[in-house]
Design an enzyme around this catalytic site. Structure first.
Site, PDB file in Angstrom:
ATOM      1  N   HIS A  13       0.877  -1.061  -0.027  1.00  0.00           N
ATOM      2  CA  HIS A  13      -0.023  -0.142   0.000  1.00  0.00           C
ATOM      3  C   HIS A  13       0.736   1.271  -0.143  1.00  0.00           C
ATOM      4  CE1 HIS A  13      -3.942  -2.227   0.930  1.00  0.00           C
ATOM      5  NE2 HIS A  13      -3.161  -3.271   1.357  1.00  0.00           N
ATOM      6  N   THR A  14       0.777   2.175  -0.888  1.00  0.00           N
ATOM      7  CA  THR A  14       1.407   3.413  -1.098  1.00  0.00           C
ATOM      8  C   THR A  14       1.244   4.182   0.407  1.00  0.00           C
ATOM      9  OG1 THR A  14       1.070   3.370  -3.648  1.00  0.00           O
ATOM     10  CG2 THR A  14       1.774   5.393  -2.470  1.00  0.00           C
ATOM     11  N   THR A  15       2.264   4.355   1.085  1.00  0.00           N
ATOM     12  CA  THR A  15       2.234   4.981   2.165  1.00  0.00           C
ATOM     13  C   THR A  15       2.836   6.300   2.099  1.00  0.00           C
ATOM     14  OG1 THR A  15       4.069   3.990   2.986  1.00  0.00           O
ATOM     15  CG2 THR A  15       2.129   3.101   3.828  1.00  0.00           C
ATOM     16  N   ASN A 117      -5.039   2.041  -0.890  1.00  0.00           N
ATOM     17  CA  ASN A 117      -3.695   2.046  -1.533  1.00  0.00           C
ATOM     18  C   ASN A 117      -3.948   3.144  -2.749  1.00  0.00           C
ATOM     19  OD1 ASN A 117      -1.558   1.303  -3.022  1.00  0.00           O
ATOM     20  ND2 ASN A 117      -2.292  -0.352  -4.114  1.00  0.00           N
TER      21      ASN A 117
END
Lengths: 236, 248
Positions: A13-15, A117
């Site tokens: 997941h893009t954090t 995400n």
């Protein structure tokens, strides 16, 4: 073979964004919409790619640019191009209007946000369709707004006052461009991740016009800098 | 011709290059009661004759709204029509959800045609036994399409399908040059006149067995109600297309 169990078989997941684009400012003027973005992609605090022409032409009368994770921006450009090509697929010459693109992007962003995400972007879609100007903002959560003026990133903090004071929705193209240049001047001074080379693009009845990048005028030859009048050498 | 040798399924061609199953499916459309459509530069009108299976039954509806800007009239197997209708409605809804605008008409007809063609190229499937007249309005203009069980589709200025539709088409051939500039009222009257040509001698048009749907650039699809139908049918007596020419 050794697999890193952290990265294999698991969706990530893009954090945080890695390579980021700077602020975008878009204004409506009498007869169209003009968008400005700088030509920098930062790698954290490093000014890594300094000559990136970001403003993407999505269709004959729509342009798209965003701030945030640049790889997500590139992916969105591909997604929007797919939709534009559907006119060819269906053989009917029907092109989506700028508003269709804006809504599509909003749905896409919202879907990604629901999966935790996100497309790490604040998006601006600008266009001119059926005699009407269009300017839309889609943020990282999928919030969709249409407005006469739109700012992303740091421009939302530094530039709204300038826009308020010097712009109105019926100004000329040159006036609107000047306001944008003024905003980027201020951003270059105040935003650490900003750049002084910007690119302007506008959409009117005739179609989209994406201009060559230009350097924003900045003044650094203040005597205080040059002469270092205020610096005193410390002596023990 | 030994048709029976080549007409068992869709995956068998005849020596003459025909797919008999598809052709038989088109027969099913011709058995349905008549429905017709005609368009002007601003409006589309769908008219159909409803059948009543028995005295005790109601009349079978033949026109269905797909979306505010689109509607269909069916001829043939009603059950198959329901499937296509549901598909079209779903597609329109999804398009509206994604783009907040109306599904382009030609594109949806294309999708229906693709779906129909798919059924003509499999050993285990049969073609849809229904023909649709799709009336719709989108930024490209005013449209009237016909779809076939074969998967073909055509755009028309006016068209009639179903039982005794040739009579209606003959009426259209005489008068379709007037339709482009017709008002909505004139269009409805032309449609009803065409249907009148197609009914049996002992039948008569009344507000129960006729269905009229109208669609316009600023008019969402609506059915005419019983009173409006009665009024139009009454106006039919005095309707003379020749007088329309004199107006031009």
């Amino acid at each position: 073979m050794i697999f890193n169990s952290e990265f294999s078989g698991q969706q990530q997941h893009t954090t945080q964004p890695i390579v980021t684009g700077g602020s975008v400012i878009a204004l409506a003027y009498k007869g169209g919409v003009v968008v400005g973005a700088d030509t920098l992609c930062s790698y954290g605090s490093m000014a890594d790619f300094k000559n990136v022409e970001k403003i993407a032409q999505v269709s004959k009368n729509t342009i798209y640019v965003s701030s945030g994770e640049f790889s997500d921006f590139q992916q969105v450009v591909r997604e929007l191009a797919k939709i534009d090509r559907s006119a060819l697929q269906y053989d009917d010459g029907v092109h989506p209007s700028p508003r269709d693109y804006g809504n599509y992007l909003a749905r896409l962003s919202y879907k990604r946000r629901c999966k935790i995400n996100p497309l790490y972007l604040q998006n601006v879609i600008a266009g001119f369709h059926n005699g009407e100007r269009y300017l839309g903002l889609v943020d990282i959560y999928g919030t969709y707004l249409e407005s006469n003026f739109v700012t992303t990133g740091f421009a939302s903090y530094f530039c709204k006052a300038i826009i308020s004071n010097y712009w109105n929705e019926n100004c000329t193209l040159d006036q609107a461009k000047q306001v944008i240049r003024e905003c980027f001047k201020v951003l270059f001074c105040r935003d650490c991740r900003a750049h002084d080379v910007i690119q302007l693009a506008y959409v009117d009845e005739q179609g989209t016009h994406i201009e060559q990048p230009e350097r924003v005028e900045t003044k650094w030859d203040f005597s205080g800098f040059k002469n270092r009048a205020n610096e005193k050498l410390h002596t023990q | 011709m030994l048709k029976h040798l080549y007409d068992t399924d869709c995956v068998t061609w005849s020596p003459q290059g025909k797919l008999f199953q598809v052709e038989y499916a088109m027969e099913a459309v011709k058995q349905g009661s008549i429905c017709l459509g005609l368009k002007s530069s601003e409006n589309v009108v769908l008219c159909s004759l409803k059948r009543q299976p028995s005295e005790l039954a109601g009349y079978q509806e033949k026109q269905f709204k797909i979306d505010d800007h689109m509607a269909i009239a069916i001829a043939g197997l009603t059950a198959d029509a329901r499937v296509l209708c549901k598909y079209m409605r779903t597609e329109c809804l999804e398009y509206k959800y994604t783009y907040e605008s109306h599904h382009p008409v030609g594109r949806l007809v294309f999708k229906v045609a693709e779906k129909s063609q798919h059924k003509t190229q499999s050993g285990a499937k049969r073609p849809y036994g229904v023909g649709l007249l799709v009336a719709g309005i989108d930024p490209n203009g005013v449209h009237l399409f016909e779809t076939c069980p074969s998967g073909n589709y055509y755009e028309y200025k006016c068209q009639a399908i179903g039982s005794r539709s040739q009579a209606a088409r003959t009426y259209f051939e005489s008068w379709f040059h007037l339709f482009e500039k017709s008002t909505l009222e004139q269009l409805v009257l032309h449609g009803l006149s065409a249907i009148k040509k197609a009914i049996m001698e002992d039948e008569e048009l009344n507000e129960k067995n006729v269905e009229v749907g109208i669609l316009g650039k600023n008019l969402k699809f609506t059915h005419l109600n019983a009173q409006e139908l009665k009024d139009y049918i009454a106006k039919l007596e005095g309707f003379n297309p020749n007088s329309q020419i004199q107006q031009e």
